[in-house]
Design an enzyme around this catalytic site. Structure first.
Site, PDB file in Angstrom:
ATOM      1  N   TYR A  15       1.018  -1.348   0.446  1.00 60.10           N
ATOM      2  CA  TYR A  15      -0.181  -0.391  -0.037  1.00 60.10           C
ATOM      3  C   TYR A  15       1.067   1.473  -0.219  1.00 60.10           C
ATOM      4  O   TYR A  15       0.810   2.317  -0.854  1.00 60.10           O
ATOM      5  CB  TYR A  15      -1.095   0.049   1.839  1.00 60.10           C
ATOM      6  CG  TYR A  15      -1.920  -1.424   1.039  1.00 60.10           C
ATOM      7  CD1 TYR A  15      -3.316  -1.239   0.424  1.00 60.10           C
ATOM      8  CD2 TYR A  15      -1.409  -2.268   1.283  1.00 60.10           C
ATOM      9  CE1 TYR A  15      -3.947  -1.902  -0.093  1.00 60.10           C
ATOM     10  CE2 TYR A  15      -2.451  -3.232   1.150  1.00 60.10           C
ATOM     11  CZ  TYR A  15      -3.992  -2.805   0.681  1.00 60.10           C
ATOM     12  OH  TYR A  15      -4.429  -3.964   0.309  1.00 60.10           O
ATOM     13  N   GLY A 100       0.662  -7.155   0.211  1.00 61.76           N
ATOM     14  CA  GLY A 100      -0.713  -7.490   0.928  1.00 61.76           C
ATOM     15  C   GLY A 100      -2.107  -7.860   0.307  1.00 61.76           C
ATOM     16  O   GLY A 100      -2.696  -8.578   0.652  1.00 61.76           O
ATOM     17  N   ASN A 104      -4.504 -10.188   0.869  1.00 59.32           N
ATOM     18  CA  ASN A 104      -5.594 -10.586   2.057  1.00 59.32           C
ATOM     19  C   ASN A 104      -7.010 -10.153   1.902  1.00 59.32           C
ATOM     20  O   ASN A 104      -7.614 -10.487   0.551  1.00 59.32           O
ATOM     21  CB  ASN A 104      -5.404  -8.800   2.420  1.00 59.32           C
ATOM     22  CG  ASN A 104      -6.261  -7.563   1.814  1.00 59.32           C
ATOM     23  OD1 ASN A 104      -6.662  -7.632   1.056  1.00 59.32           O
ATOM     24  ND2 ASN A 104      -4.959  -6.485   1.680  1.00 59.32           N
ATOM     25  N   MET A 107     -11.532  -5.876   2.655  1.00 56.82           N
ATOM     26  CA  MET A 107     -12.151  -5.399   4.415  1.00 56.82           C
ATOM     27  C   MET A 107     -11.207  -4.030   3.740  1.00 56.82           C
ATOM     28  O   MET A 107     -10.146  -4.043   4.831  1.00 56.82           O
ATOM     29  CB  MET A 107     -11.905  -6.049   5.292  1.00 56.82           C
ATOM     30  CG  MET A 107     -12.937  -7.390   5.463  1.00 56.82           C
ATOM     31  SD  MET A 107     -12.562  -8.295   7.081  1.00 56.82           S
ATOM     32  CE  MET A 107     -13.485  -7.107   7.686  1.00 56.82           C
ATOM     33  N   VAL A 235      15.889  -6.655  -1.603  1.00 61.92           N
ATOM     34  CA  VAL A 235      17.131  -5.497  -0.886  1.00 61.92           C
ATOM     35  C   VAL A 235      17.883  -6.075   0.318  1.00 61.92           C
ATOM     36  O   VAL A 235      16.875  -6.540   1.456  1.00 61.92           O
ATOM     37  CB  VAL A 235      16.471  -4.450  -0.521  1.00 61.92           C
ATOM     38  CG1 VAL A 235      17.492  -3.266  -0.224  1.00 61.92           C
ATOM     39  CG2 VAL A 235      16.052  -3.019  -2.034  1.00 61.92           C
ATOM     40  N   GLU A 347     -14.310  -9.516  12.187  1.00 63.10           N
ATOM     41  CA  GLU A 347     -14.542 -10.079  11.430  1.00 63.10           C
ATOM     42  C   GLU A 347     -15.643 -11.319  11.548  1.00 63.10           C
ATOM     43  O   GLU A 347     -14.686 -11.405  12.540  1.00 63.10           O
ATOM     44  CB  GLU A 347     -13.523 -10.546  10.754  1.00 63.10           C
ATOM     45  CG  GLU A 347     -13.386 -10.974   9.756  1.00 63.10           C
ATOM     46  CD  GLU A 347     -11.976 -11.346   8.535  1.00 63.10           C
ATOM     47  OE1 GLU A 347     -11.349 -10.822   9.483  1.00 63.10           O
ATOM     48  OE2 GLU A 347     -12.315 -11.632   7.430  1.00 63.10           O
ATOM     49  N   HIS A 430      -1.793  -8.452  11.165  1.00 65.72           N
ATOM     50  CA  HIS A 430      -1.672  -7.588  11.452  1.00 65.72           C
ATOM     51  C   HIS A 430      -0.581  -6.089  11.971  1.00 65.72           C
ATOM     52  O   HIS A 430      -0.701  -5.873  13.285  1.00 65.72           O
ATOM     53  CB  HIS A 430      -3.120  -6.627  11.432  1.00 65.72           C
ATOM     54  CG  HIS A 430      -4.643  -7.094  10.642  1.00 65.72           C
ATOM     55  ND1 HIS A 430      -5.078  -6.489  11.813  1.00 65.72           N
ATOM     56  CD2 HIS A 430      -4.666  -7.378  10.055  1.00 65.72           C
ATOM     57  CE1 HIS A 430      -6.724  -6.965  11.092  1.00 65.72           C
ATOM     58  NE2 HIS A 430      -6.003  -6.886   9.364  1.00 65.72           N
ATOM     59  N   ASN A 468      -9.177  -3.492  10.587  1.00 69.29           N
ATOM     60  CA  ASN A 468      -8.196  -3.724   9.638  1.00 69.29           C
ATOM     61  C   ASN A 468      -7.621  -2.201   8.539  1.00 69.29           C
ATOM     62  O   ASN A 468      -7.730  -1.869   8.698  1.00 69.29           O
ATOM     63  CB  ASN A 468      -8.989  -4.495   8.318  1.00 69.29           C
ATOM     64  CG  ASN A 468      -9.839  -5.655   9.107  1.00 69.29           C
ATOM     65  OD1 ASN A 468     -10.316  -4.944  10.383  1.00 69.29           O
ATOM     66  ND2 ASN A 468      -9.612  -7.176   9.122  1.00 69.29           N
ATOM     67  N   PHE A 470      -5.530  -1.399   6.407  1.00 70.22           N
ATOM     68  CA  PHE A 470      -5.021  -1.045   5.187  1.00 70.22           C
ATOM     69  C   PHE A 470      -4.957  -0.068   4.439  1.00 70.22           C
ATOM     70  O   PHE A 470      -4.346   1.229   3.489  1.00 70.22           O
ATOM     71  CB  PHE A 470      -4.883  -2.232   4.046  1.00 70.22           C
ATOM     72  CG  PHE A 470      -6.028  -2.389   2.828  1.00 70.22           C
ATOM     73  CD1 PHE A 470      -7.184  -1.759   2.581  1.00 70.22           C
ATOM     74  CD2 PHE A 470      -6.396  -3.773   2.633  1.00 70.22           C
ATOM     75  CE1 PHE A 470      -8.150  -1.856   1.332  1.00 70.22           C
ATOM     76  CE2 PHE A 470      -7.675  -4.304   2.730  1.00 70.22           C
ATOM     77  CZ  PHE A 470      -8.233  -3.089   1.431  1.00 70.22           C
TER      78      PHE A 470
HETATM   79  P1  FDA Z   1       2.420  -4.680   2.403  1.00 69.77           P
HETATM   80  O1  FDA Z   1       3.359  -6.329   3.271  1.00 69.77           O
HETATM   81  O2  FDA Z   1       1.468  -4.672   1.941  1.00 69.77           O
HETATM   82  O3  FDA Z   1       3.901  -4.481   1.023  1.00 69.77           O
HETATM   83  C1  FDA Z   1       5.306  -5.274   1.693  1.00 69.77           C
HETATM   84  C2  FDA Z   1       5.305  -5.240   0.209  1.00 69.77           C
HETATM   85  O4  FDA Z   1       7.463  -5.020   0.298  1.00 69.77           O
HETATM   86  C3  FDA Z   1       5.410  -6.385  -0.136  1.00 69.77           C
HETATM   87  O5  FDA Z   1       5.245  -6.851  -1.753  1.00 69.77           O
HETATM   88  C4  FDA Z   1       6.908  -7.122   0.239  1.00 69.77           C
HETATM   89  O6  FDA Z   1       7.492  -8.147  -0.533  1.00 69.77           O
HETATM   90  C5  FDA Z   1       7.977  -6.589   0.072  1.00 69.77           C
HETATM   91  N1  FDA Z   1       9.246  -6.335   0.539  1.00 69.77           N
HETATM   92  C6  FDA Z   1       9.592  -6.825   1.953  1.00 69.77           C
HETATM   93  N2  FDA Z   1      11.003  -7.002   2.856  1.00 69.77           N
HETATM   94  C7  FDA Z   1      11.929  -6.583   1.630  1.00 69.77           C
HETATM   95  C8  FDA Z   1      13.075  -7.004   0.400  1.00 69.77           C
HETATM   96  N3  FDA Z   1      13.686  -6.205   1.505  1.00 69.77           N
HETATM   97  N4  FDA Z   1      13.431  -6.389  -0.849  1.00 69.77           N
HETATM   98  C9  FDA Z   1      11.904  -5.801  -1.806  1.00 69.77           C
HETATM   99  N5  FDA Z   1      10.884  -5.939  -1.362  1.00 69.77           N
HETATM  100  C10 FDA Z   1      10.379  -6.133  -0.114  1.00 69.77           C
HETATM  101  N6  FDA Z   1      -5.559  -5.665   5.833  1.00 69.77           N
HETATM  102  C11 FDA Z   1      -6.332  -5.054   5.624  1.00 69.77           C
HETATM  103  O7  FDA Z   1      -7.370  -4.069   5.374  1.00 69.77           O
HETATM  104  N7  FDA Z   1      -8.763  -5.902   5.078  1.00 69.77           N
HETATM  105  C12 FDA Z   1      -8.377  -7.344   5.175  1.00 69.77           C
HETATM  106  O8  FDA Z   1      -9.120  -7.617   4.576  1.00 69.77           O
HETATM  107  C13 FDA Z   1      -6.843  -8.245   5.568  1.00 69.77           C
HETATM  108  N8  FDA Z   1      -6.557  -9.055   5.512  1.00 69.77           N
HETATM  109  C14 FDA Z   1      -5.039  -9.980   5.726  1.00 69.77           C
HETATM  110  C15 FDA Z   1      -5.522 -11.829   5.493  1.00 69.77           C
HETATM  111  C16 FDA Z   1      -4.208 -11.795   5.536  1.00 69.77           C
HETATM  112  C17 FDA Z   1      -3.743 -13.065   5.177  1.00 69.77           C
HETATM  113  C18 FDA Z   1      -3.236 -11.123   5.653  1.00 69.77           C
HETATM  114  C19 FDA Z   1      -1.515 -11.484   5.750  1.00 69.77           C
HETATM  115  C20 FDA Z   1      -3.752  -9.606   5.672  1.00 69.77           C
HETATM  116  C21 FDA Z   1      -4.911  -9.180   5.972  1.00 69.77           C
HETATM  117  N9  FDA Z   1      -4.624  -7.831   6.503  1.00 69.77           N
HETATM  118  C22 FDA Z   1      -5.640  -6.932   5.717  1.00 69.77           C
HETATM  119  C23 FDA Z   1      -3.605  -6.642   6.593  1.00 69.77           C
HETATM  120  C24 FDA Z   1      -3.247  -6.544   5.362  1.00 69.77           C
HETATM  121  O9  FDA Z   1      -2.466  -7.033   3.790  1.00 69.77           O
HETATM  122  C25 FDA Z   1      -1.593  -5.725   6.083  1.00 69.77           C
HETATM  123  O10 FDA Z   1      -1.248  -4.686   6.955  1.00 69.77           O
HETATM  124  C26 FDA Z   1      -0.959  -3.826   4.637  1.00 69.77           C
HETATM  125  O11 FDA Z   1      -0.449  -4.709   3.303  1.00 69.77           O
HETATM  126  C27 FDA Z   1       0.006  -3.510   4.949  1.00 69.77           C
HETATM  127  O12 FDA Z   1       0.698  -3.127   4.053  1.00 69.77           O
HETATM  128  P2  FDA Z   1       1.964  -2.216   3.660  1.00 69.77           P
HETATM  129  O13 FDA Z   1       2.210  -0.850   2.924  1.00 69.77           O
HETATM  130  O14 FDA Z   1       2.156  -1.731   5.195  1.00 69.77           O
HETATM  131  O15 FDA Z   1       2.869  -3.320   3.260  1.00 69.77           O
END
Ligand code: FDA
Length: 489
Positions: A15, A100, A104, A107, A235, A347, A430, A468, A470
Site C-alpha cells: 500500500y 499484502g 488479504n 476489508m 534489498v 470480522e 496486522h 483492519n 490497509f
Molecule cells: P505490504 O506488506 O502490503 O507490502 C510490503 C511489500 O514489500 C511486500 O510486497 C514485500 O514482498 C516487499 N518487501 C519486503 N521486504 C522487502 C525487501 N527487503 N526487498 C524488496 N521488497 C521487500 N488488512 C485490511 O485492511 N483488510 C483485510 O481484509 C486484511 N486481510 C488480511 C489477510 C491476510 C491473510 C493478511 C496476511 C493480511 C491482511 N490484512 C488486511 C493486512 C494488510 O494486508 C496489511 O496491513 C498491508 O498489506 C500492509 O501494507 P504495507 O504497505 O505496510 O506493506
C-alpha cells in the site's frame, strides 16, 4: 555486481509503496520500485484456492503455511503468502507486486474517528476524514455488497448466521466495505463469469474480482510511463554513502529463490515501504551491519493490532450449520468497540472448506495497551520480537467474553477443532508500528535524524488502529507523500 544510479527508489510494492509511486510519478518524477516477490500478472501464473494449493500458496516453502489445515505439500516457489515465526506470535505477510493486497481479505474499514485522534494526536483528523480517507477509498475502488444479494446468496449463509447469532447475544453488527468488486461477484453467482471469491480463492491470491493494488494504484502508476517495477529483487541492506546517497545491496532471484544477479543501486531519495516487518528488518540490520544511523524510537511501539483469532464449533449443527459454500470475502463485522470493559471489533470470517463444518471463525481486533519491541539479533542475523502473553491479555479476555456470550445465547463450543484450546492468540495478520509517525519519523514519515529516508507503510501506525489496517495505511501514505512532494522536491 552491476552498479546503477537512480534518483528515487521505493522498496516494496504494498500500500505505502504503491501510493508513493503513483503520486511521485504524477508529479513528474522517475521512480524505481524494488519488490522481492513475483509480478504475477506478467508471469502468467495463476493463483490457487485454499483447498488445492499451487505455486502461489507459499513463499519458498515445501508445505503450506495458512493458519490451519496445512495438510498440503507444495513445490518451492516464490508464492504469495509468507509467515515469520517468533516466540508467542506468527506473522503472515503478502509477497509479490501488490504486497499484502494479493493475499488479504480486502476489508476496507474506516477506523473510529475518536480512536484515530487518540492514536495520532499530531494529525488533523478532520483532514483525514474529509480528504485522505475518501481519496484512499476512491483509488482502492472500495464498494459494498447489495443487501438483497447478501440475503439471497447461499455463499453468504455463514455471514447471515453470524449476524443473527451476534444479535441474539446482544452485539451490534456492521456492514464492511471491500475492494472485491461485488458486481463481479453477483455475476459469478449467476455463472456468467469465472468464479474467484465463490471458488475459494483469497489467501493465495484471487484470479478475478479483487481490486488488488496491481489493478489500482500500481496500474495507474505504470500508465504514467515513469514507474519501473523490478520484481524478484530483494534489498539486502542499506548503507549511507558519503555524498548523502543511499547504497542498496540488492539480489535478483529466480522463482525458486536462487540468486541470479547481485546489484548495487545508489539512490538520492529512499522510500522504505517493505511492510512493517520488512522495513524494520532492513533498518535494524543495516544499523547493525553498516552503521546506518537510526533514532532510538525505531523498533519501539510495535503491536499486533490486537489480532486474536477464535471460533466456535457446532454452530447450528442441527438447524442448518453455516453453509457448504462460503464466499472468501467477508462482509460483516461485530462492533463492540465502545464497551469500556470489552472493547473489540471482529470480522465474521468465512471458512471456505467446501463442506459444512458448522464452525464460525472470527478475527478479533482489540486495543493494544502493552506494546512490543522489535530488535536485531546479531546471532541469527534477523530481527526478533519482545512479545509475551502479557501483550495479548486484553485480547484474550475479550475473546473469552465474546465466545462465552455467543455460546450462551446460541449454543456451540469453543473452536477446539481449529485451534489449541480454541484460541489462536498467536495469529497476526496486522503487524503495525516500530517506526511510528511523530516518534521515529516526523509528521510526514521522514525518519528523524536521517535525510531523504522516508518510511511509508504499516510501521508508521503505533501497533493498533482498532480495525483492519490497509485503508489507514493508504490514507497515511497519501498524506505523507503529498507533504514530501511539495516540501522536498
Ligand atoms: P505490504 O506488506 O502490503 O507490502 C510490503 C511489500 O514489500 C511486500 O510486497 C514485500 O514482498 C516487499 N518487501 C519486503 N521486504 C522487502 C525487501 N527487503 N526487498 C524488496 N521488497 C521487500 N488488512 C485490511 O485492511 N483488510 C483485510 O481484509 C486484511 N486481510 C488480511 C489477510 C491476510 C491473510 C493478511 C496476511 C493480511 C491482511 N490484512 C488486511 C493486512 C494488510 O494486508 C496489511 O496491513 C498491508 O498489506 C500492509 O501494507 P504495507 O504497505 O505496510 O506493506
Amino acid at each position: 555486481t552491476e552498479n546503477v544510479e537512480i534518483d528515487n527508489v521505493i522498496i516494496g510494492s504494498g500500500y505505502g509503496g504503491a501510493v508513493a509511486a503513483l503520486r511521485l510519478a504524477e508529479a513528474g518524477h522517475e521512480v524505481t520500485i524494488l519488490e522481492m516477490g513475483l509480478n504475477w500478472e506478467k508471469s502468467g501464473e495463476k493463483f490457487s484456492p485454499m483447498i488445492s494449493p499451487g505455486k502461489s500458496a507459499a513463499w519458498l516453502r515445501t508445505k503450506t503455511i495458512a493458519p490451519f489445515f496445512n495438510i498440503f505439500n507444495t513445490k518451492k516457489y516464490t508464492g504469495t503468502l509468507d509467515r515469520w515465526d517468533f516466540s508467542n506470535i506468527k506473522i503472515w505477510m503478502g509477497r509479490g507486486v501488490g504486497g499484502g493486497s494479493l493475499v488479504n481479505g480486502g476489508m476496507a474499514v474506516l477506523p473510529k474517528k475518536d480512536y484515530f485522534r487518540e492514536i495520532f494526536p499530531e494529525l488533523n483528523a478532520e483532514d483525514f476524514y474529509g480528504k485522505y480517507f475518501p481519496l484512499a477509498e476512491k483509488e482502492l475502488e472500495v464498494n459494498s455488497a447489495d443487501e438483497n444479494f447478501l440475503e439471497n446468496c447461499s455463499f453468504y449463509k455463514f455471514n447471515k448466521v453470524g449476524e443473527q447469532e451476534a444479535h441474539k447475544a446482544g452485539f451490534k453488527t456492521v456492514r464492511v466495505p471491500n475492494v472485491y468488486d461485488f458486481k463481479y461477484m453477483e455475476a459469478e453467482y449467476e455463472n456468467k463469469v469465472p468464479r474467484s471469491a465463490l471458488a475459494g480463492e483469497v489467501i493465495y491470491g484471487n484470479n478475478y474480482g479483487k481490486k488488488s493494488l496491481d489493478k489500482t494504484y500500481l496500474k495507474k502508476a505504470q500508465e504514467t510511463g515513469k514507474v519501473q517495477i523490478h520484481d524478484l529483487h530483494r534489498v539486502e541492506s542499506i548503507t549511507k554513502g558519503s555524498d548523502n546517497t543511499y547504497i542498496l545491496e540488492v539480489i535478483q532471484t529466480n522463482t525458486v529463490g536462487e540468486i541470479i544477479a547481485k546489484k548495487k543501486i545508489v539512490c538520492k531519495k529512499l522510500f522504505l515501504c517493505a511492510g512493517t516487518m520488512g522495513t524494520l528488518e532492513l533498518l535494524l540490520k543495516s544499523s547493525n551491519d553498516n552503521k546506518l544511523t537510526l533514532n532510538s524510537e525505531v523498533g519501539q511501539n510495535w503491536g499486533n493490532n490486537g489480532n486474536f483469532m477464535t471460533g466456535r464449533n457446532f454452530v447450528k449443527t442441527f438447524s442448518g450449520g453455516t453453509g457448504v459454500n462460503h464466499s472468501t470475502i467477508p462482509v460483516g463485522g461485530i462492533d463492540n468497540w465502545n464497551d469500556k470493559e470489552h472493547p473489540f471489533f471482529t470480522e465474521i470470517a468465512p471458512l471456505p472448506m467446501g463442506m459444512d463444518v458448522a464452525t464460525s471463525l472470527y478475527l478479533m481486533i482489540s486495543p493494544v495497551p502493552k506494546k512490543g519491541t522489535v530488535f536485531f539479533n546479531p546471532i541469527s542475523g534477523k530481527i526478533d520480537l519482545k512479545w509475551s502473553e502479557n501483550n495479548v491479555a486484553l485480547a484474550r479476555k475479550n475473546a473469552e467474553y465474546f465466545i462465552k456470550t455467543m455460546n450462551k445465547a446460541n449454543g456451540g463450543t469453543r473452536a477446539h477443532l481449529l485451534f489449541n484450546n480454541g484460541f489462536g492468540a498467536d495469529i497476526c495478520y496486522h503487524p503495525l508500528g516500530g517506526a511510528v509517525l511523530g516518534k521515529a519519523t516526523d509528521k510526514a514519515g521522514r525518519l528523524l535524524g536521517s535525510e531523504h529516508l522516508y518510511i511509508i507503510d504499516g510501521s508508521l501506525i503505533p501497533g493498533t488502529i482498532g480495525v483492519n489496517p490497509f485503508l489507514t495505511i493508504t490514507a497515511l501514505a497519501e498524506y505523507c507523500i503529498e507533504h514530501i512532494i511539495s516540501e522536498d522536491y
